[in-house]
Design a protein around this motif. Structure first.
Motif, PDB file in Angstrom:
ATOM      1  N   ARG A 152       4.721 -67.060  32.713  1.00 26.07           N
ATOM      2  CA  ARG A 152       4.597 -66.085  31.628  1.00 26.07           C
ATOM      3  C   ARG A 152       4.122 -66.766  30.349  1.00 26.07           C
ATOM      4  NH1 ARG A 152       7.576 -63.752  27.347  1.00 26.07           N
ATOM      5  NH2 ARG A 152       9.254 -65.271  27.590  1.00 26.07           N
ATOM      6  N   PRO A 153       2.902 -66.469  29.911  1.00 27.23           N
ATOM      7  CA  PRO A 153       2.457 -67.014  28.625  1.00 27.23           C
ATOM      8  C   PRO A 153       3.312 -66.428  27.494  1.00 27.23           C
ATOM      9  CG  PRO A 153       0.616 -66.086  29.876  1.00 27.23           C
ATOM     10  CD  PRO A 153       1.871 -65.622  30.536  1.00 27.23           C
ATOM     11  N   LEU A 154       3.835 -67.274  26.647  1.00 24.34           N
ATOM     12  CA  LEU A 154       4.682 -66.794  25.550  1.00 24.34           C
ATOM     13  C   LEU A 154       3.819 -66.258  24.413  1.00 24.34           C
ATOM     14  CD1 LEU A 154       6.761 -68.374  27.194  1.00 24.34           C
ATOM     15  CD2 LEU A 154       7.688 -69.271  25.048  1.00 24.34           C
ATOM     16  N   PRO A 155       4.090 -65.041  23.934  1.00 24.29           N
ATOM     17  CA  PRO A 155       3.372 -64.545  22.757  1.00 24.29           C
ATOM     18  C   PRO A 155       3.692 -65.411  21.547  1.00 24.29           C
ATOM     19  CG  PRO A 155       5.181 -63.074  23.338  1.00 24.29           C
ATOM     20  CD  PRO A 155       5.077 -64.070  24.444  1.00 24.29           C
ATOM     21  N   MET A 156       2.871 -65.317  20.504  1.00 27.65           N
ATOM     22  CA  MET A 156       2.985 -66.234  19.375  1.00 27.65           C
ATOM     23  C   MET A 156       4.341 -66.148  18.695  1.00 27.65           C
ATOM     24  SD  MET A 156       1.575 -68.711  17.944  1.00 27.65           S
ATOM     25  CE  MET A 156      -0.014 -68.572  18.777  1.00 27.65           C
ATOM     26  N   VAL A 157       4.919 -64.969  18.596  1.00 30.65           N
ATOM     27  CA  VAL A 157       6.215 -64.839  17.934  1.00 30.65           C
ATOM     28  C   VAL A 157       7.289 -65.623  18.697  1.00 30.65           C
ATOM     29  CG1 VAL A 157       6.819 -62.694  19.145  1.00 30.65           C
ATOM     30  CG2 VAL A 157       7.861 -63.212  16.927  1.00 30.65           C
ATOM     31  N   GLU A 158       7.194 -65.648  20.031  1.00 28.52           N
ATOM     32  CA  GLU A 158       8.148 -66.407  20.834  1.00 28.52           C
ATOM     33  C   GLU A 158       7.880 -67.905  20.745  1.00 28.52           C
ATOM     34  OE1 GLU A 158       8.612 -65.053  24.814  1.00 28.52           O
ATOM     35  OE2 GLU A 158       9.062 -62.992  24.244  1.00 28.52           O
ATOM     36  N   GLN A 159       6.610 -68.290  20.662  1.00 28.60           N
ATOM     37  CA  GLN A 159       6.287 -69.706  20.513  1.00 28.60           C
ATOM     38  C   GLN A 159       6.864 -70.254  19.211  1.00 28.60           C
ATOM     39  OE1 GLN A 159       2.148 -70.920  21.454  1.00 28.60           O
ATOM     40  NE2 GLN A 159       1.849 -68.842  22.227  1.00 28.60           N
ATOM     41  N   VAL A 160       6.697 -69.500  18.133  1.00 31.40           N
ATOM     42  CA  VAL A 160       7.230 -69.932  16.832  1.00 31.40           C
ATOM     43  C   VAL A 160       8.752 -70.060  16.897  1.00 31.40           C
ATOM     44  CG1 VAL A 160       7.524 -69.277  14.412  1.00 31.40           C
ATOM     45  CG2 VAL A 160       5.301 -68.980  15.527  1.00 31.40           C
ATOM     46  N   ALA A 161       9.408 -69.059  17.484  1.00 31.55           N
ATOM     47  CA  ALA A 161      10.872 -69.089  17.585  1.00 31.55           C
ATOM     48  C   ALA A 161      11.334 -70.244  18.462  1.00 31.55           C
ATOM     49  CB  ALA A 161      11.380 -67.760  18.140  1.00 31.55           C
ATOM     50  N   SER A 166      13.741 -65.358  27.088  1.00 33.79           N
ATOM     51  CA  SER A 166      13.995 -66.217  28.235  1.00 33.79           C
ATOM     52  C   SER A 166      12.681 -66.890  28.612  1.00 33.79           C
ATOM     53  CB  SER A 166      14.534 -65.415  29.420  1.00 33.79           C
ATOM     54  OG  SER A 166      14.861 -66.284  30.495  1.00 33.79           O
ATOM     55  N   TYR A 167      12.753 -68.083  29.152  1.00 28.26           N
ATOM     56  CA  TYR A 167      11.534 -68.775  29.576  1.00 28.26           C
ATOM     57  C   TYR A 167      11.900 -69.913  30.511  1.00 28.26           C
ATOM     58  CZ  TYR A 167      12.209 -73.139  26.938  1.00 28.26           C
ATOM     59  OH  TYR A 167      12.676 -74.349  26.494  1.00 28.26           O
ATOM     60  N   ARG A 168      10.874 -70.477  31.150  1.00 30.01           N
ATOM     61  CA  ARG A 168      10.996 -71.695  31.942  1.00 30.01           C
ATOM     62  C   ARG A 168       9.997 -72.709  31.400  1.00 30.01           C
ATOM     63  NH1 ARG A 168       9.514 -69.818  37.731  1.00 30.01           N
ATOM     64  NH2 ARG A 168       7.914 -68.797  36.502  1.00 30.01           N
ATOM     65  N   PHE A 169      10.272 -73.986  31.639  1.00 24.88           N
ATOM     66  CA  PHE A 169       9.359 -75.005  31.113  1.00 24.88           C
ATOM     67  C   PHE A 169       7.945 -74.788  31.630  1.00 24.88           C
ATOM     68  CE2 PHE A 169       7.226 -79.053  30.764  1.00 24.88           C
ATOM     69  CZ  PHE A 169       7.634 -79.519  29.524  1.00 24.88           C
ATOM     70  N   HIS A 170       7.807 -74.347  32.868  1.00 27.10           N
ATOM     71  CA  HIS A 170       6.476 -74.119  33.443  1.00 27.10           C
ATOM     72  C   HIS A 170       5.679 -73.091  32.642  1.00 27.10           C
ATOM     73  CE1 HIS A 170       7.235 -76.653  36.836  1.00 27.10           C
ATOM     74  NE2 HIS A 170       8.262 -75.945  37.243  1.00 27.10           N
ATOM     75  N   ASP A 171       6.364 -72.216  31.903  1.00 26.39           N
ATOM     76  CA  ASP A 171       5.663 -71.224  31.095  1.00 26.39           C
ATOM     77  C   ASP A 171       4.853 -71.866  29.974  1.00 26.39           C
ATOM     78  OD1 ASP A 171       6.690 -69.181  32.647  1.00 26.39           O
ATOM     79  OD2 ASP A 171       8.406 -68.823  31.329  1.00 26.39           O
ATOM     80  N   MET A 172       5.193 -73.105  29.604  1.00 29.12           N
ATOM     81  CA  MET A 172       4.408 -73.816  28.588  1.00 29.12           C
ATOM     82  C   MET A 172       2.968 -74.005  29.055  1.00 29.12           C
ATOM     83  SD  MET A 172       6.383 -74.422  25.976  1.00 29.12           S
ATOM     84  CE  MET A 172       6.830 -72.729  26.345  1.00 29.12           C
ATOM     85  N   ARG A 173       2.806 -74.243  30.338  1.00 33.53           N
ATOM     86  CA  ARG A 173       1.467 -74.435  30.898  1.00 33.53           C
ATOM     87  C   ARG A 173       0.639 -73.152  30.783  1.00 33.53           C
ATOM     88  NH1 ARG A 173      -1.798 -77.087  34.499  1.00 33.53           N
ATOM     89  NH2 ARG A 173      -2.700 -75.890  36.210  1.00 33.53           N
ATOM     90  N   ALA A 174       1.246 -72.034  31.138  1.00 33.99           N
ATOM     91  CA  ALA A 174       0.539 -70.758  31.023  1.00 33.99           C
ATOM     92  C   ALA A 174       0.249 -70.430  29.562  1.00 33.99           C
ATOM     93  CB  ALA A 174       1.365 -69.637  31.651  1.00 33.99           C
ATOM     94  N   THR A 175       1.169 -70.789  28.681  1.00 32.16           N
ATOM     95  CA  THR A 175       0.971 -70.556  27.248  1.00 32.16           C
ATOM     96  C   THR A 175      -0.213 -71.365  26.742  1.00 32.16           C
ATOM     97  OG1 THR A 175       3.348 -70.189  27.007  1.00 32.16           O
ATOM     98  CG2 THR A 175       2.106 -70.613  24.993  1.00 32.16           C
ATOM     99  N   PHE A 176      -0.344 -72.610  27.202  1.00 33.47           N
ATOM    100  CA  PHE A 176      -1.511 -73.418  26.842  1.00 33.47           C
ATOM    101  C   PHE A 176      -2.801 -72.715  27.259  1.00 33.47           C
ATOM    102  CE2 PHE A 176      -4.748 -76.007  28.987  1.00 33.47           C
ATOM    103  CZ  PHE A 176      -5.328 -76.626  27.897  1.00 33.47           C
ATOM    104  N   GLY A 177      -2.858 -72.241  28.515  1.00 33.06           N
ATOM    105  CA  GLY A 177      -4.078 -71.614  29.011  1.00 33.06           C
ATOM    106  C   GLY A 177      -4.498 -70.423  28.185  1.00 33.06           C
ATOM    107  N   LEU A 178      -3.539 -69.574  27.824  1.00 25.38           N
ATOM    108  CA  LEU A 178      -3.876 -68.388  27.042  1.00 25.38           C
ATOM    109  C   LEU A 178      -4.196 -68.751  25.593  1.00 25.38           C
ATOM    110  CD1 LEU A 178      -4.182 -65.462  27.805  1.00 25.38           C
ATOM    111  CD2 LEU A 178      -1.916 -65.021  26.893  1.00 25.38           C
ATOM    112  N   ASN A 179      -3.473 -69.720  25.031  1.00 26.40           N
ATOM    113  CA  ASN A 179      -3.785 -70.188  23.679  1.00 26.40           C
ATOM    114  C   ASN A 179      -5.207 -70.731  23.608  1.00 26.40           C
ATOM    115  OD1 ASN A 179      -1.248 -69.520  22.740  1.00 26.40           O
ATOM    116  ND2 ASN A 179      -0.476 -71.608  22.667  1.00 26.40           N
ATOM    117  N   TRP A 180      -5.620 -71.457  24.634  1.00 24.95           N
ATOM    118  CA  TRP A 180      -6.966 -72.029  24.654  1.00 24.95           C
ATOM    119  C   TRP A 180      -8.017 -70.909  24.677  1.00 24.95           C
ATOM    120  CZ3 TRP A 180     -11.387 -72.105  27.579  1.00 24.95           C
ATOM    121  CH2 TRP A 180     -12.284 -73.146  27.344  1.00 24.95           C
ATOM    122  N   CYS A 181      -7.777 -69.903  25.517  1.00 23.41           N
ATOM    123  CA  CYS A 181      -8.717 -68.769  25.574  1.00 23.41           C
ATOM    124  C   CYS A 181      -8.818 -68.067  24.218  1.00 23.41           C
ATOM    125  CB  CYS A 181      -8.277 -67.780  26.642  1.00 23.41           C
ATOM    126  SG  CYS A 181      -8.387 -68.403  28.336  1.00 23.41           S
TER     127      CYS A 181
END
Length: 468
Positions: free
Chosen positions: A223-232, A390-405
């Motif tokens: 699950r890519p984390l939306p920006m508000v969740e990344q900041v939090a 809620s999140y898992r560490f693996h979600d950081m990878r998906a968050t990177f992919g969407l942030n890059w796009c």
């Protein structure tokens, strides 16, 4: 089932192959155990590299209800590990599936090899398939997981039947097979029919899911984390004051690295101060570098921005890191891990290191400390501001992919070609299949179209109601 699958399997950090001794010699190890009511005793000696397969890291074994190894399943996993000794990580889900199957056998009183009955529905495989069906119907088990469990079960039984040394010759086969033809299109666009074998244990149908599913299938549902969740999240990591976990998350969300890569970064790559030229530091990972990759993927690179490299360099030289290095066996040597626990232990041991120094050492679940920190400290801290987070560490990878796009879309204004973006992201995320990469590029578009469709439908429905 009362027993969790975590209690039903273990990992041997480094398996040293042995052979049965023809005669007792110095250094031999006596093996004694009870099997089917009789005592068994014999001697084994270390086979060594010349007389047998190399030492194999992280070999899983399956346990029975009394904690003893399920011999046949464990030997099956060992045979698989011998075939591909550097990719034993792929055996973990198979071991988990077989552990779950064994727990079911023990609870319901079935023997794994009892296929004497003429009634196929009285045999363990058909009974287990029925049990999985009930679990799916009750919503306690995903169809994809049930399908995987059946696949693991069939792989085990096929291996038992194909190798006479196991002595498994069932009176009736564990399932019925048939061959079907499936249409397929190759890379050049030519259509052909591929013949595959299916069984009457197969879990049919696809996962229904929902239109609003916010996950991406990339080696699991991420699950890519939306920006508000990344900041939090990063505010919480900062407030918790654990530099190592904060940097681990940064590395993954900025480079897309998986957890085994993050935790096996080596000190030597970050000791030199950043050079005046270059905004990106390219770090090779995989076999020969000391940095683990999934399935031992070779000749892949992490793109580390200058700011991140500076942060990692500063940490590598910090008093906090030096204290941890001094407590470790490797000390301040450049081959040591960048990230160590407060006691100087690795969070995760690379395969190369297990082969060197890991013999006889019991391991815990891979990266257990990271999971514990996330579940016990990070998530509760974030929930102070985002109650449902809620999140898992693996979600950081998906968050990177969407942030890059998103970054490419903003910087280039959509002027770049789709193919260029696809190839660039595929290289950065080390994907084998472009279809996986496309999930990221189409993520925003798909959800924006869905939102517009929902909005248009809502307006039409409101007009319909008002006109009545």
């Amino acid at each position: 089932m009362p027993e969790s699958k975590e209690k039903r399997r273990e990992i041997i950090p480094l398996l040293s192959p042995t052979c049965v001794s023809e005669s007792v010699s110095p250094g031999d190890v006596q093996v004694k155990y009870r099997h089917r009511g009789r005592e068994v005793s014999y001697h084994r000696r270390y086979a060594g590299r010349k007389n047998g397969p190399r030492e194999i890291p992280r070999v899983p074994i399956v346990l029975t209800v009394d904690g003893s190894p399920w011999v046949e399943a464990s030997l099956y996993l060992l045979d698989r590990a011998k075939g591909k000794p550097l990719t034993t990580g792929s055996l973990a889900p198979i071991a988990a599936d077989l552990a779950t199957y064994r727990a079911w056998l023990d609870e319901y009183g079935f023997e794994w090899d009892d296929f004497d009955s003429h009634d196929k529905y009285a045999t363990p495989t058909y009974q287990y398939r029925a049990f999985l069906g009930d679990e799916m119907d009750a919503g306690r088990l995903k169809r994809s997981l049930a399908r995987r469990r059946i696949s693991s079960l069939q792989g085990f039984y096929r291996h038992m039947m194909e190798h006479p040394r196991y002595g498994f010759e069932p009176v009736h086969r564990p399932w019925r097979e048939k061959k079907i033809g499936l249409p397929s299109t190759d890379g050049k666009g030519f259509e052909r029919i591929i013949e595959v074998t299916t069984t009457d244990l197969a879990v049919a149908g696809a996962e229904t899911g929902t239109a609003w599913d916010l996950t991406i299938n990339d080696g699991g549902q991420l699950r890519p984390l939306p920006m508000v969740e990344q900041v939090a999240l990063f505010n919480a990591l900062k407030s918790l004051g654990n530099t190592e976990y904060w940097l681990m998350h940064l590395v993954s969300v900025i480079t897309g690295a998986r957890i085994q890569t993050v935790l096996t970064l080596r000190l030597k790559y970050f000791l030199a101060p950043p050079t005046a030229q270059g905004k990106l530091f390219k770090l090779q990972c995989g076999p020969g570098t000391g940095i683990d990759t999934k399935f031992n993927k070779a000749k892949v690179w992490l793109s580390i921005p200058r700011a991140l490299y500076e942060a990692l360099h500063t940490y590598a030289k910090s008093e906090r890191a030096l204290r941890r290095q001094d407590k470790s066996v490797t000390g301040r040597d450049g081959d040591n891990y960048l990230f160590l626990t407060q006691h100087g232990n690795p969070f995760y041991e690379a395969k190369d290191d297990l082969l060197k120094i890991g013999r006889g050492k019991k391991t815990q679940k891979v990266a257990q400390g990271v999971w514990d920190f996330i579940n016990k400290q990070v998530i509760p801290e974030v929930r102070k501001t985002l109650p449902d987070f809620s999140y898992r560490f693996h979600d950081m990878r998906a968050t990177f992919g969407l942030n890059w796009c998103d970054a490419i879309e903003r910087i280039e204004g959509g002027k770049h070609s789709y193919q260029w973006a696809l190839n660039q992201l595929k290289q950065r995320m080390w994907h084998n299949d472009s279809k996986t990469t496309e999930h990221y590029l189409k993520y925003r578009q798909n959800h924006e179209l869905l939102e517009k469709a929902e909005e248009a439908y809502g307006l039409w429905l409101s007009g319909l109601i008002e006109s009545t």
